[in-house]
Design an enzyme around this catalytic site. Structure first.
Site: not given
Ligand code: CMC
Length: 418
Positions: A295, A352
């Site tokens: 998140h 989720d």
């Molecule tokens: N699985 C594997 N690695 C992950 C995941 C995941 N679900 N989420 C983040 N990471 C890693 C990412 O690869 C990155 O690694 P590195 O630093 O080595 O490059 C690090 O963690 C930071 O990730 P980010 O993408 O820069 O973080 P963000 O804040 O931009 O993204 C997020 C947040 C929710 C989009 C992301 O965690 C994600 O894609 N999660 C899966 C989708 C999901 O469950 N979304 C629902 C969010 S909660 C409800 C809502 O808000 O709607």
């Protein structure tokens, strides 16, 4: 530059004059550290896993409130009195019907249409039929019609969702009933049919109320910011909400709840070992992510996920039967919480991760999970839009750091080289 004091130890640096004073703009990809609004609606502390609506902890609302009461709290700023709640509920009943001409739209939607596409189209179409919030000067109109628009949005999103399911099933539409409360009414519209009345199960009604409360607001997330950015141009509320629904649809946002169940199915059917899934998620050579994990704001367990997990566990103990997908989810969670990759990045299950398992229990089809999220988020979108309107805020217009050609000139076609 001024430091602005918020509540709960929050401070913000006012950089709105930075450019005028220094010639610099800020660069903040994904708006990770940028607040475009002051807001008094919901509070998230991502380090401690706290979520409050109008100051009230989410746990208290999930335990004691209903979705309709929580919607009122978010939109109007206080818990309703008995009379206020009754007026609001009457409005929801009065404006629960879709214009009959809109029913024809459903007849031309292909059966395989994604319910989020149908929902966004239908919500935008409300502005064809109900022009309450239009005004030629681009100003928002009077509060009475705004209250009607608010009630119509909260109430008809439920009718649209249920009708799109009926369309998919090929069954006749079941109209909203004024004698039923919001969640019971929705379940009845979804599952009753002329040959088999739906027996309302109060436990299911309570579960649905809790899920919708948990979805109801989450400060300046992607879809809410979209509603506000679109709304800041002074377009009507239906169009602004439609934009929010489209933003919610994406798998990184609300669309994750559908993707979680699809992922769990895929693991279950392919008998894929959890270790393999974790390695896939960690591998930088694959685009695969564990859905329902991580998140932007929560760097600890999402409090909404904790509440839903608790519900799943209670059901599990009561039924003494494990949904095989829940079994996989629990194993995944256990591994994530002790795996260096996830621990270092502070990636925990989010709302989720478990919500789909409860929707499944209620009989909601997987491709409608994000629609359920949208029904829940509707009061939050409206409250945030209304707050922005009441603040008379300026049009949203981010800057950019231009990195293109300094100056180029037009080249006639015959002289162009690749
Ligand atoms: N699985 C594997 N690695 C992950 C995941 C995941 N679900 N989420 C983040 N990471 C890693 C990412 O690869 C990155 O690694 P590195 O630093 O080595 O490059 C690090 O963690 C930071 O990730 P980010 O993408 O820069 O973080 P963000 O804040 O931009 O993204 C997020 C947040 C929710 C989009 C992301 O965690 C994600 O894609 N999660 C899966 C989708 C999901 O469950 N979304 C629902 C969010 S909660 C409800 C809502 O808000 O709607």
């Amino acid at each position: 530059m001024e430091i602005i004091k918020g509540s709960n130890g929050n401070y913000g640096l006012d950089i709105s004059n930075l450019r005028a004073q220094t010639g610099l703009i800020t660069y903040d990809p994904g708006y990770q550290n940028t607040s475009a609004y002051k807001s008094a609606i919901s509070f998230v502390d991502g380090q401690q896993g706290i979520l409050r609506y109008r100051g009230i902890p989410i746990e208290e609302l999930a335990n004691h409130s209903t979705f309709v009461e929580t919607a009122y709290l978010l939109i109007y700023g206080h818990l309703p009195t008995k009379n206020e709640l009754s007026v609001f509920s009457n409005y929801l009943n009065e404006y629960s019907l879709l214009h009959e001409d809109m029913i024809h739209f459903f007849h031309n939607i292909p059966q395989q249409a994604h319910p989020m596409a149908t929902l966004s189209m239908m919500i935008n179409s409300l502005s064809i039929f109900y022009q309450d919030v239009f005004d030629l000067e681009g100003q928002f109109t009077q509060n009475e019609s705004l209250d009607i628009t608010i009630a119509r949005l909260i109430s008809t999103i439920r009718t649209i969702a249920a009708f799109s399911y009926k369309k998919f099933k090929g069954e006749p539409f079941v109209y909203p009933r004024p004698d039923l409360r919001y969640c019971a009414n929705f379940l009845n519209m979804m599952f009753a049919n002329p040959v088999k009345p739906y027996e309302i199960d109060e436990e299911y009604v309570k579960l649905l109320n809790v899920l919708l409360i948990l979805h109801a607001d989450h400060e300046q997330n992607c879809s809410t910011s979209t509603v506000k950015l679109v709304g800041s141009s002074r377009v009507n509320l239906y169009a602004s909400i439609c934009a929010g629904i489209c933003a919610l649809w994406g798998p990184l946002h609300g669309g994750a709840n559908q993707k979680v169940i699809e992922m769990l199915h895929w693991i279950h059917q392919g008998k894929i070992p959890v270790t393999e899934i974790l390695e896939k998620a960690k591998s930088k050579s694959e685009s695969f992510r564990l859905m329902g994990v991580g998140h932007r704001v929560y760097k600890t367990y999402d409090p909404r996920a904790a509440i839903i997990r608790n519900i799943c566990m209670k059901k599990l103990i009561k039924n003494k039967k494990l949904d095989p997908l829940l079994e996989i989810a629990l194993e995944l969670e256990e591994r994530i919480l002790h795996d260096d990759y996830f621990v270092e990045r502070r990636l925990y299950p989010n709302v989720d991760f478990y919500s789909g398992l409860v929707y499944r229990l209620l009989g909601i089809p997987t491709n409608m999970f994000t629609v359920m999220f949208a029904i829940g988020r509707m009061p939050g979108w409206i409250a945030q839009w209304k707050e922005m309107r009441d603040d008379n805020s300026r049009i949203g217009r981010p800057r950019q750091l231009y990195i293109g050609a300094e100056e180029a000139h037009y080249i006639p076609m015959e002289e162009r080289r690749i």
